[in-house]
Design an enzyme around this catalytic site. Structure first.
Site, PDB file in Angstrom:
ATOM      1  CG  ASP A  24      -1.889   0.895   1.134  1.00  0.00           C
ATOM      2  OD1 ASP A  24      -2.435   1.292   0.208  1.00  0.00           O
ATOM      3  OD2 ASP A  24      -2.816   1.210   2.312  1.00  0.00           O
ATOM      4  CG  HIS A  41      -0.329   2.296  -9.243  1.00  0.00           C
ATOM      5  ND1 HIS A  41      -0.343   1.545  -7.790  1.00  0.00           N
ATOM      6  CD2 HIS A  41      -1.348   2.745  -9.259  1.00  0.00           C
ATOM      7  CE1 HIS A  41      -1.707   2.348  -7.656  1.00  0.00           C
ATOM      8  NE2 HIS A  41      -1.951   2.851  -8.401  1.00  0.00           N
ATOM      9  CG  LEU A 135      10.057 -17.290  -3.927  1.00  0.00           C
ATOM     10  CD1 LEU A 135       9.914 -17.109  -2.417  1.00  0.00           C
ATOM     11  CD2 LEU A 135      10.580 -15.916  -4.665  1.00  0.00           C
ATOM     12  NE  ARG A 192      -3.039  -1.553   4.204  1.00  0.00           N
ATOM     13  CZ  ARG A 192      -4.255  -1.581   3.964  1.00  0.00           C
ATOM     14  NH1 ARG A 192      -5.131  -2.444   4.485  1.00  0.00           N
ATOM     15  NH2 ARG A 192      -4.553  -0.862   2.938  1.00  0.00           N
TER      16      ARG A 192
END
Ligand code: IPE
Ligand code: IPE
Ligand code: MG
Length: 247
Positions: A24, A41, A135, A192
């Site tokens: 975020d 972004h 992974l 977060r």
């Protein structure tokens, strides 16, 4: 001794911690600089690349990133289209490196609403990397935990009607097997960024016993060093899973 030394080993062959990220703060990162949100972004996608590269060296075998929620369709058409093209470009650009470096890419969320071309790219890279075990990298696109549970309930109901399972046989494992994350270990840690302290519909079932870390750092500024520091603190946490630990 901390309870976090155990590593998870699953059918995919990957071992290590499962860390999930609510990435975020991209918009605020750009707006602060007077730039369009999409610049944030794009920068955020570069961070994903850096974090994924760092994971195996940090003892992480599973990573899940929240890229687009079922609620993010509420944003402007420009931002939604821009995000979708960033996802497509990311897959195209990273495919060779991910594939060669042993990363298994998977997507969770309802992909039926996505552009068919993007869906094709997603399926192709999933197939191409399916045998990789270094992974496992889950990308949540058009993902919402409530939506995932509702879809799983629908599948379960259809399976009952088709006689594949009896109502009495429905238990946690039966529901879990119908989630997008079926067969995967639960996240150990959810991080977060951006200072918000909510989960925004991310993995409500799977993260029921995850540890949480909330950092004020905006996602485009979040680095492998930040991750290493958070993991250091995570290693000191005592996870009890409802039990009373002795000794
Ligand atoms: C997270 O950054 C990325 C997505 C939700 C797609 P945001 O776009 O939510 O950034 P802020 O929260 O507005 O700063
Ligand atoms: C959560 O971030 C979704 C993703 C990171 C993809 P949001 O920015 O959409 O969440 P809210 O609106 O602040 O809860
Ligand atoms: Mg946000």
């Amino acid at each position: 001794m901390a309870a976090n030394d155990a590593t998870t080993e699953t059918a995919s062959g990957a071992t290590g911690l499962h860390v999930a990220f609510i990435m975020d703060g991209n918009g605020r990162w750009a707006t602060k600089r007077g730039w369009p949100r999409l610049v944030g972004h794009r920068k955020g996608a570069e961070r994903v690349r850096e974090i994924v590269r760092a994971c195996p060296g940090l003892g992480i075998g599973w990573i899940t990133v929240y890229a687009f929620s079922t609620e993010n369709w509420k944003r402007s058409t420009e931002e939604v289209i821009g995000l979708m093209s960033i996802f497509a470009r990311y897959i195209r650009r990273e495919a060779d490196e991910l594939s060669a470096s042993g990363v298994q890419l998977r997507f969770i969320g309802d992909r039926s609403r996505l552009d068919p071309k993007l869906q094709e790219l997603m399926t192709a890279i999933e197939l191409r990397t399916a045998g990789n075990t270094r992974l496992v990298f889950n990308v949540a696109i058009n993902y919402g935990g409530r939506d995932e549970l509702a879809r799983a309930a629908k599948v379960l109901a259809a399976d009952v009607l088709a006689g594949r399972i009896a109502v009495d046989e429905i238990d946690q494992a039966a529901l879990e097997a119908r989630l997008d994350t079926a067969g995967q270990p639960d996240p150990d840690l959810v991080i977060r960024t951006s200072g918000e302290t909510r989960t925004s519909n991310f993995l409500p079932w799977q993260a029921a016993y995850a540890e949480y870390e909330f950092t004020p750092t905006l996602w485009p500024d979040f680095s492998a060093e930040h991750l290493a520091e958070i993991l250091g603190r995570f290693g000191l946490r005592e996870r009890r899973f409802g039990a009373v630990l002795t000794g």
